[in-house]
Design a protein around this motif. Structure first.
Motif, PDB file in Angstrom:
ATOM      1  N   VAL A   1       0.867   4.797  -3.668  1.00 39.59           N
ATOM      2  CA  VAL A   1       0.621   6.234  -3.788  1.00 39.59           C
ATOM      3  C   VAL A   1       1.722   6.913  -4.610  1.00 39.59           C
ATOM      4  O   VAL A   1       1.472   7.840  -5.362  1.00 39.59           O
ATOM      5  CB  VAL A   1       0.412   6.876  -2.396  1.00 39.59           C
TER       6      VAL A   1
ATOM      7  N   ARG B   1       6.463  15.443  -2.336  1.00 33.60           N
ATOM      8  CA  ARG B   1       6.949  16.184  -1.182  1.00 33.60           C
ATOM      9  C   ARG B   1       7.552  17.537  -1.559  1.00 33.60           C
ATOM     10  O   ARG B   1       7.323  18.531  -0.893  1.00 33.60           O
ATOM     11  CB  ARG B   1       7.978  15.343  -0.426  1.00 33.60           C
TER      12      ARG B   1
ATOM     13  N   ARG C   1      -6.281  16.065   1.361  1.00 28.32           N
ATOM     14  CA  ARG C   1      -5.135  15.221   1.686  1.00 28.32           C
ATOM     15  C   ARG C   1      -4.812  14.285   0.525  1.00 28.32           C
ATOM     16  O   ARG C   1      -3.646  14.075   0.188  1.00 28.32           O
ATOM     17  CB  ARG C   1      -5.431  14.414   2.956  1.00 28.32           C
TER      18      ARG C   1
ATOM     19  N   ALA D   1       1.191  14.547   1.185  1.00 26.76           N
ATOM     20  CA  ALA D   1       2.306  14.685   0.239  1.00 26.76           C
ATOM     21  C   ALA D   1       3.571  14.040   0.796  1.00 26.76           C
ATOM     22  O   ALA D   1       4.675  14.527   0.560  1.00 26.76           O
ATOM     23  CB  ALA D   1       2.556  16.153  -0.060  1.00 26.76           C
ATOM     24  N   PHE D   2       3.402  12.961   1.558  1.00 28.18           N
ATOM     25  CA  PHE D   2       4.574  12.340   2.187  1.00 28.18           C
ATOM     26  C   PHE D   2       5.492  11.677   1.162  1.00 28.18           C
ATOM     27  O   PHE D   2       6.704  11.715   1.273  1.00 28.18           O
ATOM     28  CB  PHE D   2       4.117  11.308   3.225  1.00 28.18           C
ATOM     29  N   HIS D   3       4.899  11.078   0.137  1.00 27.27           N
ATOM     30  CA  HIS D   3       5.749  10.324  -0.797  1.00 27.27           C
ATOM     31  C   HIS D   3       6.622  11.273  -1.627  1.00 27.27           C
ATOM     32  O   HIS D   3       6.277  12.423  -1.858  1.00 27.27           O
ATOM     33  CB  HIS D   3       4.909   9.382  -1.670  1.00 27.27           C
TER      34      HIS D   3
ATOM     35  N   ARG E   1      -0.089  17.852   5.020  1.00 24.77           N
ATOM     36  CA  ARG E   1       1.342  17.613   4.748  1.00 24.77           C
ATOM     37  C   ARG E   1       1.617  16.128   4.540  1.00 24.77           C
ATOM     38  O   ARG E   1       2.427  15.729   3.702  1.00 24.77           O
ATOM     39  CB  ARG E   1       2.183  18.078   5.938  1.00 24.77           C
ATOM     40  N   LEU E   2       0.943  15.295   5.330  1.00 26.53           N
ATOM     41  CA  LEU E   2       1.181  13.855   5.218  1.00 26.53           C
ATOM     42  C   LEU E   2       0.654  13.312   3.900  1.00 26.53           C
ATOM     43  O   LEU E   2       1.147  12.309   3.393  1.00 26.53           O
ATOM     44  CB  LEU E   2       0.553  13.119   6.390  1.00 26.53           C
TER      45      LEU E   2
ATOM     46  N   ALA F   1       0.816  -1.212   0.000  1.00 27.56           N
ATOM     47  CA  ALA F   1       0.000   0.000   0.000  1.00 27.56           C
ATOM     48  C   ALA F   1       0.854   1.269   0.000  1.00 27.56           C
ATOM     49  O   ALA F   1       0.543   2.221  -0.704  1.00 27.56           O
ATOM     50  CB  ALA F   1      -0.924  -0.005   1.219  1.00 27.56           C
ATOM     51  N   HIS F   2       1.931   1.256   0.786  1.00 26.43           N
ATOM     52  CA  HIS F   2       2.684   2.506   0.899  1.00 26.43           C
ATOM     53  C   HIS F   2       3.464   2.843  -0.371  1.00 26.43           C
ATOM     54  O   HIS F   2       3.959   3.950  -0.518  1.00 26.43           O
ATOM     55  CB  HIS F   2       3.614   2.473   2.113  1.00 26.43           C
TER      56      HIS F   2
END
Lengths: 293, 355, 238
Positions: free
Chosen positions: C77, C110, C150, C104-106, C101-102, C73-74
């Motif tokens: 994205v 980012r 998000r 756009a973590f990948h 903000r999270l 899953a991670h």
């Protein structure tokens, strides 16, 4: 002995509880795993310092930073990767496993040291400062200072950085955190690593004060749990304050009641907090339920 | 409202919890079959004990094994069926022990009313403690119970009237049963009581609700089971039996010193361990675990006596980790799944033969 | 016809329970594609499988030419598929800003995080007002906006919305669908899953009906809306 002396000694002991509890909280608050073996990791840090001191004549304070931190990180990582990770959705089995780890480590210490107490005695062990007429042990002051520094670093990291936000997100909802692109498995390993690093460092810093023995770890882990619960799950600042509270309460009750009862006193405090406010004094209400089912 | 099967993964609906509760214990083979098996099992254990009558070493090993089998069965009611990881059972064990020892030493009671007192006190204590303790869930409950046992140990070693750290010694001439072989049969009787109670509980409504609460407290509560009441009842029954065990153990030993009864690891964690290694939430599992684990421990202590102290306990810790990782269903669970696999393979080959 | 997201012959489920029995789906760039169906038809499982939360047992998922079938899953994205999960699933004790903000973590998203965030604040001024508030304290409609925001923070090639109207007041539902339609006209590709069949079909360029784990009907939104079978089954029109 004046009350001020007692409170100061309580604060100093509390600094130690806080430092141990902060490491425990890194795992309990983020991975939501009860690590019964956390106290054993602290003792491992003490033995590491003893070993480095006797074999290589390395000062325990140098060991704390240069050896205990990386070694502890590695140990924590391994525990997460090979034990806890496989039991993520098995809360009962997690507890059995970390209890097994406690027994394993404690008895390995016993077997390797043959039960002989191991003490590190350096200049700092007996040095003291004068603080408003009260003599304060330098080595204990270092532990308190370390607790404060670690708290500041972790709080700033958690509040100010993207990775800190990711850690908080994972502790609230790991499934959704993965959807954000966060690798939960790696994050858990790092959290466990940080927890181990703090534990071993704490042990090394405490080695000039305490005499290492196999049973010591178990006597650390319960106050540390009490502190985590008191301060709030996942609240690092709460752990620091909770540690100081437990330390002072313990010192006062030891002086005014009976030293044998000090445990009973903080336990009553702890159970009362758990029952009245399960989120802890500084935890967010409801946070103890999240990720718990 | 939501009966969406695709939701099963995250928001477990009521159905699975209650179904699994129903499938356990309310299957076709419940009732008479299990009581028959129970009778046969006890007779077999009694027969083995009789065969060992002139082997005092093995008989005393067996006696301790039977005691722990019974204690593990008692713990299993709340720990296995109810899923509550109680580390406080050492406290109830000690309440039973102190009830017998104190009344006998101070007031010259016979041990039997002391035993009864122990059962009553430990049951009441558990019921009273249930209210604060069961406000704690999952790991918090475990920590709370562990802390409780540590504090009770600190208290009894501090208070003078419990004999403090020295504990209590029952004079030899006041011990009604000093014959070692007799104790194997007494502990067997105690095991029979614990297993009978477990059978009644697990086959009845309480067991059904305990499992439902374990699997999904919210759903069980929504379906009308008061989680607190169910857990309190299970905890109290389990504690009462454990108190009986403590009383018997003090009669068996003839003395009581606090760590023997209250050590958080050697008693508090050891009893749940026996249940786990045998198989949690089953009738047979804790019996096997209780018989195997203390025996194994004694054997290892003997076998490794030339190695430094701690090696055998370290191995036990390792075994515990491995069981939690790879044999969660315990010895009994492993055996039953093995039998099932063999049976289904045979059934398949039969089918093929018929074609 | 080759869309930006191509799902072919997808089977998946939980353990022994298979929920999807061979689903085909194609999402064209810039379109709103909706999958409608009753509760339990497998809609959430479909999105969950694409997002990598549920493991597929058979079939393939290709995004913009890259096969992402069965990856974790991670990692999904990062390939440009963002899921706005059913029930919003915000991080309740994080601020609105941190939730965004999270998103756009990948890595790919980012570096553009701040710019995207400002665009989203322009789009949802309400979120900008509440940027420091805990996400858990927002109203239902605001939470859904935050969840969509998000998802957009990930700069997805396809934004998947799972039941965005669920649990919202009727008037807020109207606004939500208006907003989704605006997002699509600004060029975002949307895969929408809804129980609210009429509203979903109205704004979709293409739609499929999912019944018991299989696609039973596919067409343009208006076509399906006019279909008598669908009308009687889902819209209560006899």
């Amino acid at each position: 002995m004046g009350v001020l002396t007692i409170i100061i000694s309580g604060v100093l002991v509390g600094g130690m509880y806080a430092l141990i509890a902060i490491g425990l909280n890194a795992v309990f608050g983020v991975v939501r795993v009860v690590n019964f073996a956390h106290g054993e990791l602290v003792v491992l840090g003490m033995y590491t310092a003893y070993f480095a001191w006797t074999v290589w004549s390395v000062d325990p304070y140098i060991t704390a930073v240069l050896i205990a931190l990386p070694l502890g990180f590695l140990v924590g990582l391994v525990i997460q990767r090979f034990v806890v990770q496989r039991l993520l959705d098995e809360p009962l089995m997690q507890m059995f496993a970390t209890f097994g780890l406690l027994m394993l480590l404690q008895n390995l210490f016993l077997a390797f040291t043959r039960g002989e107490p191991k003490a590190v005695r350096v200049a700092a062990s007996s040095a003291s400062l004068d603080f408003f007429g009260v003599s304060v042990s330098v080595s204990r002051l270092v532990v308190l200072g370390a607790a404060i520094v670690v708290t500041i670093i972790l709080v700033v990291f958690l509040r100010q950085t993207l990775y800190g936000a990711a850690v908080r997100a994972v502790s609230q909802d790991r499934g959704t955190a993965a959807l954000m692109g966060i690798n939960v498995k790696v994050l858990y390993m790092v959290a466990f690593g940080v927890s181990g690093a703090i534990a071993l460092m704490a042990g090394a810093l405490m080695s000039p004060i305490y005499t290492a023995s196999p049973a010591l770890g178990f006597s650390f882990v319960l106050p540390a749990f009490a502190v985590v619960v008191l301060g709030g799950l996942g609240s690092i600042g709460g752990s620091l304050i909770g540690g100081l509270i437990v330390g002072v309460v313990e010192a006062l009750s030891g002086y005014f009641l009976d030293p044998a009862l000090k445990q009973a006193v903080w336990f009553t405090l702890f159970l009362a907090v758990l029952v009245i406010r399960p989120a802890g004094l500084f935890g967010r209400a409801g946070s103890e339920e999240i990720g718990q089912r | 409202m939501k009966s969406d099967p695709e939701l099963i993964s995250d928001e477990t609906s009521e159905a699975p919890a209650l179904e699994s509760a129903a499938s356990h214990g309310h299957g076709l083979r419940s009732g008479k079959f299990s009581w028959l098996a129970f009778g046969i099992g006890m007779v077999v254990l009694g027969g083995v004990a009789a065969l060992l009558l002139n082997q005092p070493y093995y008989l005393s090993l067996g006696a301790v094994g039977l005691l722990f089998a019974a204690l593990a069965s008692a713990w299993n009611i709340i720990g296995g069926y109810g899923g509550q990881f109680s580390l406080a059972h050492a406290v109830f064990f000690a309440v039973g022990g102190y009830s017998v020892a104190l009344t006998q030493v101070n007031w010259k009671w016979a041990p039997w009313p002391g035993l009864l007192l122990g059962i009553v006190l430990s049951t009441i204590l558990a019921a009273l403690l249930a209210w604060p303790l069961f406000r704690l869930r999952g790991p918090f409950f475990a920590i709370g119970t562990l802390a409780l046992s540590v504090v009770v140990l600190a208290l009894v070693t501090w208070m003078p009237w419990t004999g403090a750290a020295l504990g209590l010694q029952i004079p030899f001439n006041e011990q009604p049963i000093t014959s070692r072989p007799a104790w194997a049969f007494i502990f067997l009787g105690f095991l029979a009581v614990c297993v009978a109670v477990s059978l009644v509980v697990s086959r009845g409504r309480l067991g059904f609700y305990l499992v439902a609460v374990r699997d999904d407290q919210e759903a069980a509560s929504a379906a009308g089971a008061s989680a607190l009441w169910v857990k309190t009842l299970g905890f109290a029954i389990s504690a009462g039996l454990t108190g009986l065990g403590g009383g018997l153990y003090v009669m068996y030993l003839g003395f009581l010193d606090p760590p023997t009864f209250l050590d958080a690891v050697q008693i508090g964690a050891f009893i749940p361990l026996c249940a786990l290694i045998g198989g949690l939430g089953t009738i047979v599992g804790p019996i096997i675990g209780g018989l195997v684990l203390p025996t194994l421990q004694t054997y290892m202590r003997g076998a490794f006596s030339n190695l430094p102290a701690g090696v055998s306990e370290a191995i036990l810790g390792l075994v515990l980790i491995l069981v939690a990782l790879f044999f969660r269903a315990g010895i009994w669970g492993w055996l039953t799944s093995l039998v099932r696999r063999v049976m289904s393979r045979r059934a398949k080959s039969d089918e093929r033969a018929n074609i | 016809m080759s869309g930006i997201l191509e799902v072919t012959g997808l089977h998946s489920g939980y353990g022994d329970l298979e929920v999807l029995h061979g689903v085909d789906l194609s999402v064209e760039k810039g379109a709103i594609v909706s999958v409608v169906g009753a509760n339990g038809a497998g809609k959430s499982t479909l999105l969950g499988t694409i997002a990598g939360v549920v493991r597929p047992t058979q079939g393939s998922i290709v995004i913009d030419g890259v096969d992402i079938t069965g990856i974790a899953a991670h990692k999904v994205v990062g390939h440009g598929v963002a899921l706005v999960p059913e029930g919003r699933k915000l991080f309740p004790f994080l601020s609105v800003e941190d939730n965004l903000r999270l998103g756009a973590f990948h890595k790919a998203a980012r570096s553009r995080s701040k710019a995207t965030r400002d665009e989203i604040y322009d789009l949802f001024p309400r979120l900008a007002e509440r940027r420091t508030q805990m996400a858990g304290s927002l109203s239902g409609g605001e939470q859904q906006m935050c969840a969509i925001g998000r998802g957009m923070m990930a700069l997805p090639k396809v934004l998947m919305l799972d039941e965005p109207s669920l649990g919202l007041a009727p008037i807020v539902v109207e606004q939500m669908f208006g907003l989704i339609s605006n997002l699509a006209s600004s060029g975002l590709t949307i895969l929408l899953v809804e129980q609210n069949v009429a509203d979903a079909l109205e704004l979709s360029s293409r739609a499929s009906v999912l019944e018991q784990g299989q696609i039973t009907m596919t067409g343009s939104g208006p076509e399906l809306l006019a279909d008598p079978g669908l009308q009687s089954a889902y819209l209560g029109i006899a």
